[in-house]
Design a protein around this motif. Structure first.
Motif, PDB file in Angstrom:
ATOM      1  N   MET A   1       0.835  -1.188   0.000  1.00 39.58           N
ATOM      2  CA  MET A   1       0.000   0.000   0.000  1.00 39.58           C
ATOM      3  C   MET A   1       0.873   1.243   0.000  1.00 39.58           C
ATOM      4  SD  MET A   1      -3.163   0.873   2.569  1.00 39.58           S
ATOM      5  CE  MET A   1      -2.276   1.830   3.799  1.00 39.58           C
ATOM      6  N   THR A   2       0.491   2.228  -0.774  1.00 38.40           N
ATOM      7  CA  THR A   2       1.268   3.459  -0.857  1.00 38.40           C
ATOM      8  C   THR A   2       1.073   4.300   0.393  1.00 38.40           C
ATOM      9  OG1 THR A   2       1.004   3.478  -3.264  1.00 38.40           O
ATOM     10  CG2 THR A   2       1.677   5.542  -2.217  1.00 38.40           C
ATOM     11  N   ALA A   3       2.163   4.730   1.000  1.00 37.17           N
ATOM     12  CA  ALA A   3       2.089   5.635   2.147  1.00 37.17           C
ATOM     13  C   ALA A   3       1.720   7.021   1.654  1.00 37.17           C
ATOM     14  CB  ALA A   3       3.429   5.671   2.874  1.00 37.17           C
ATOM     15  N   ILE A   4       0.692   7.616   2.260  1.00 35.42           N
ATOM     16  CA  ILE A   4       0.201   8.931   1.848  1.00 35.42           C
ATOM     17  C   ILE A   4       0.178   9.856   3.058  1.00 35.42           C
ATOM     18  CG2 ILE A   4      -1.724  10.235   0.880  1.00 35.42           C
ATOM     19  CD1 ILE A   4      -2.612   7.682  -0.550  1.00 35.42           C
ATOM     20  N   ALA A   5       0.810  11.003   2.928  1.00 35.26           N
ATOM     21  CA  ALA A   5       0.773  12.028   3.967  1.00 35.26           C
ATOM     22  C   ALA A   5       0.162  13.291   3.391  1.00 35.26           C
ATOM     23  CB  ALA A   5       2.170  12.318   4.504  1.00 35.26           C
ATOM     24  N   VAL A   6      -0.568  14.013   4.220  1.00 31.56           N
ATOM     25  CA  VAL A   6      -1.186  15.274   3.818  1.00 31.56           C
ATOM     26  C   VAL A   6      -0.592  16.402   4.640  1.00 31.56           C
ATOM     27  CG1 VAL A   6      -3.326  16.614   3.735  1.00 31.56           C
ATOM     28  CG2 VAL A   6      -3.355  14.208   3.110  1.00 31.56           C
ATOM     29  N   THR A   7      -0.255  17.498   3.969  1.00 28.87           N
ATOM     30  CA  THR A   7       0.155  18.698   4.677  1.00 28.87           C
ATOM     31  C   THR A   7      -0.956  19.731   4.605  1.00 28.87           C
ATOM     32  OG1 THR A   7       1.647  20.612   4.625  1.00 28.87           O
ATOM     33  CG2 THR A   7       1.445  19.367   2.594  1.00 28.87           C
ATOM     34  N   ILE A   8      -1.325  20.269   5.753  1.00 35.31           N
ATOM     35  CA  ILE A   8      -2.318  21.332   5.855  1.00 35.31           C
ATOM     36  C   ILE A   8      -1.549  22.570   6.297  1.00 35.31           C
ATOM     37  CG2 ILE A   8      -4.451  22.094   6.967  1.00 35.31           C
ATOM     38  CD1 ILE A   8      -5.099  19.159   7.530  1.00 35.31           C
ATOM     39  N   ALA A   9      -1.267  23.464   5.361  1.00 34.62           N
ATOM     40  CA  ALA A   9      -0.332  24.551   5.666  1.00 34.62           C
ATOM     41  C   ALA A   9      -0.427  25.646   4.613  1.00 34.62           C
ATOM     42  CB  ALA A   9       1.092  24.008   5.745  1.00 34.62           C
ATOM     43  N   GLY A  10       0.417  26.671   4.778  1.00 35.50           N
ATOM     44  CA  GLY A  10       0.468  27.778   3.843  1.00 35.50           C
ATOM     45  C   GLY A  10       1.463  27.531   2.726  1.00 35.50           C
ATOM     46  N   SER A  11       1.265  28.220   1.616  1.00 34.38           N
ATOM     47  CA  SER A  11       2.165  28.116   0.472  1.00 34.38           C
ATOM     48  C   SER A  11       3.271  29.157   0.574  1.00 34.38           C
ATOM     49  CB  SER A  11       1.367  28.342  -0.818  1.00 34.38           C
ATOM     50  OG  SER A  11       2.220  28.521  -1.924  1.00 34.38           O
ATOM     51  N   ASP A  12       4.490  28.736   0.308  1.00 29.99           N
ATOM     52  CA  ASP A  12       5.656  29.632   0.267  1.00 29.99           C
ATOM     53  C   ASP A  12       6.037  29.824  -1.197  1.00 29.99           C
ATOM     54  OD1 ASP A  12       8.115  30.868   0.274  1.00 29.99           O
ATOM     55  OD2 ASP A  12       9.134  29.334   1.451  1.00 29.99           O
ATOM     56  N   SER A  13       5.810  31.013  -1.728  1.00 30.43           N
ATOM     57  CA  SER A  13       6.089  31.259  -3.146  1.00 30.43           C
ATOM     58  C   SER A  13       7.566  31.114  -3.476  1.00 30.43           C
ATOM     59  CB  SER A  13       5.596  32.658  -3.553  1.00 30.43           C
ATOM     60  OG  SER A  13       6.186  33.661  -2.738  1.00 30.43           O
ATOM     61  N   GLY A  14       8.439  31.238  -2.481  1.00 29.86           N
ATOM     62  CA  GLY A  14       9.867  31.051  -2.705  1.00 29.86           C
ATOM     63  C   GLY A  14      10.288  29.599  -2.714  1.00 29.86           C
ATOM     64  N   GLY A  15       9.400  28.694  -2.299  1.00 31.89           N
ATOM     65  CA  GLY A  15       9.651  27.261  -2.398  1.00 31.89           C
ATOM     66  C   GLY A  15      10.431  26.638  -1.267  1.00 31.89           C
ATOM     67  N   GLY A  16      10.844  27.416  -0.266  1.00 36.55           N
ATOM     68  CA  GLY A  16      11.718  26.870   0.758  1.00 36.55           C
ATOM     69  C   GLY A  16      11.036  26.320   1.981  1.00 36.55           C
ATOM     70  N   ALA A  17       9.828  26.788   2.259  1.00 33.08           N
ATOM     71  CA  ALA A  17       9.118  26.373   3.468  1.00 33.08           C
ATOM     72  C   ALA A  17       7.681  26.023   3.107  1.00 33.08           C
ATOM     73  CB  ALA A  17       9.177  27.480   4.516  1.00 33.08           C
ATOM     74  N   GLY A  18       6.836  25.862   4.129  1.00 32.77           N
ATOM     75  CA  GLY A  18       5.425  25.649   3.897  1.00 32.77           C
ATOM     76  C   GLY A  18       5.108  24.416   3.075  1.00 32.77           C
ATOM     77  N   ILE A  19       4.018  24.522   2.320  1.00 37.96           N
ATOM     78  CA  ILE A  19       3.543  23.414   1.492  1.00 37.96           C
ATOM     79  C   ILE A  19       4.653  22.856   0.610  1.00 37.96           C
ATOM     80  CG2 ILE A  19       2.088  22.893  -0.512  1.00 37.96           C
ATOM     81  CD1 ILE A  19       0.391  22.854   1.888  1.00 37.96           C
ATOM     82  N   GLN A  20       5.417  23.760   0.009  1.00 38.17           N
ATOM     83  CA  GLN A  20       6.461  23.317  -0.931  1.00 38.17           C
ATOM     84  C   GLN A  20       7.521  22.483  -0.220  1.00 38.17           C
ATOM     85  OE1 GLN A  20       4.975  26.225  -0.853  1.00 38.17           O
ATOM     86  NE2 GLN A  20       4.518  26.918  -2.922  1.00 38.17           N
ATOM     87  N   ALA A  21       7.970  22.936   0.943  1.00 42.76           N
ATOM     88  CA  ALA A  21       8.966  22.168   1.701  1.00 42.76           C
ATOM     89  C   ALA A  21       8.391  20.846   2.167  1.00 42.76           C
ATOM     90  CB  ALA A  21       9.457  22.980   2.893  1.00 42.76           C
ATOM     91  N   ASP A  22       7.129  20.855   2.580  1.00 43.26           N
ATOM     92  CA  ASP A  22       6.502  19.628   3.062  1.00 43.26           C
ATOM     93  C   ASP A  22       6.438  18.571   1.969  1.00 43.26           C
ATOM     94  OD1 ASP A  22       6.106  20.999   5.432  1.00 43.26           O
ATOM     95  OD2 ASP A  22       4.017  21.491   5.001  1.00 43.26           O
ATOM     96  N   LEU A  23       5.992  18.978   0.788  1.00 39.56           N
ATOM     97  CA  LEU A  23       5.869  18.011  -0.306  1.00 39.56           C
ATOM     98  C   LEU A  23       7.236  17.488  -0.745  1.00 39.56           C
ATOM     99  CD1 LEU A  23       3.052  19.694  -2.428  1.00 39.56           C
ATOM    100  CD2 LEU A  23       2.850  17.745  -0.883  1.00 39.56           C
ATOM    101  N   LYS A  24       8.247  18.367  -0.751  1.00 45.91           N
ATOM    102  CA  LYS A  24       9.602  17.914  -1.078  1.00 45.91           C
ATOM    103  C   LYS A  24      10.086  16.895  -0.046  1.00 45.91           C
ATOM    104  CE  LYS A  24      10.882  22.300  -3.257  1.00 45.91           C
ATOM    105  NZ  LYS A  24      11.673  23.559  -3.104  1.00 45.91           N
ATOM    106  N   THR A  25       9.809  17.184   1.220  1.00 47.27           N
ATOM    107  CA  THR A  25      10.243  16.277   2.284  1.00 47.27           C
ATOM    108  C   THR A  25       9.544  14.930   2.184  1.00 47.27           C
ATOM    109  OG1 THR A  25      10.695  18.147   3.757  1.00 47.27           O
ATOM    110  CG2 THR A  25      10.433  15.987   4.781  1.00 47.27           C
TER     111      THR A  25
END
Length: 276
Positions: free
Chosen positions: A1-25
């Motif tokens: 089964m595929t492990a699925i995680a959801v992030t409930i957070a804000g978007s960082d337009s610079g890509g370093g934190a927030g939703i973008q960092a969470d999805l990269k992690t």
């Protein structure tokens, strides 16, 4: 089964934190990531220029869409800047827990309050909402030293003894466990304290001399959520996440992103480096 995680957070337009960092992690830790966006930020490595909150009913619609279809095995919560958004998220997650205990998986709450640039990300009136409605739902909360002090209404902890006292006070707010992060402390080591009803332990790592630490807190909490999504025990997920984020910070200077506080290197284990 595929492990699925959801992030409930804000978007960082610079890509370093927030939703973008969470999805990269999530991806770096071999977990499929989905998202519920609570705010849009206009920011880069130099700071936050503007915040646009997503309407609470649309936040709820995202949650219902994602959790109504995907078999989520862990949830990470980050930036929730307004009381109304906190309530919307709390109501939906409480409903999921009541109707299907495994419906949202373990919850990791990172009480994001201030960006790495020093810009505020949480309204003062929203702090009590975190305490009353979200912390009691969390399996783990991951405040840094300034965030812990703000949650408790006290001075920032200056040593390990003070950190232990504050972690115990934080645990009384209702979460199942606390990871009090010591990255804002002094000394040669960055020491984090894990505390739950069953015990505690310290996680020490060398303090790394770099200004590229944007997204550190987001990435650590997401790495923990990724471990939980894969079925790891909480203590194991925390230990593995500490190793991951230490490596990501150590490799941060391999990247050249912006002219301020750049991001950590989320994919340091996979990207090839060059001496050129």
């Amino acid at each position: 089964m595929t492990a699925i995680a959801v992030t409930i957070a804000g978007s960082d337009s610079g890509g370093g934190a927030g939703i973008q960092a969470d999805l990269k992690t999530f991806s770096a830790n071999r977990v499929y990531g989905a998202s519920v966006i609570t705010a849009l930020t206009a920011q880069n490595t130099l700071g936050v220029r503007a915040i646009h909150d997503v309407p609470p009913d649309f936040v709820q619609a995202q949650i219902r869409s994602v959790y109504g279809d995907l078999k989520v095995t862990a949830t990470k919560i980050g930036m929730l800047s307004r009381p109304e958004i906190i309530m919307a998220v709390a109501e939906e997650l409480a409903r999921l827990k009541a109707t299907a205990p495994s419906g949202c998986g373990p919850i990791v709450l990172d009480p994001v309050m201030i960006a790495a640039s020093g810009d505020p990300l949480l309204a003062e009136e929203a702090v009590q909402g975190l305490i009353d409605h979200l912390i009691p739902l969390a399996d783990l909360i991951t405040p840094n030293l300034p965030e812990a002090a703000r949650l408790l209404g006290c001075d920032i902890a200056g040593d390990k003894d003070a950190m232990e006292l504050q972690a115990k006070s934080l645990l009384k707010l209702g979460a199942q466990a606390v990871l009090l992060k010591g990255g804002h402390g002094a000394g040669d080591a960055s020491s984090d304290l894990f505390l739950s009803a069953s015990g505690h332990f310290w996680l020490d790592a060398p303090r790394i001399d770099t200004q590229n630490t944007h997204g550190t807190g987001c990435s650590l909490s997401s790495a923990i959520a990724a471990g939980l999504a894969c079925g790891e025990l909480l203590e194991t997920a925390v230990r593995q996440a500490k190793i991951y984020i230490t490596g990501a910070i150590s490799a941060a200077d391999q990247l050249s992103i912006g002219s301020g506080h750049g991001p950590v290197h989320h994919f340091y284990q996979f990207w090839e480096t060059s001496d050129e």
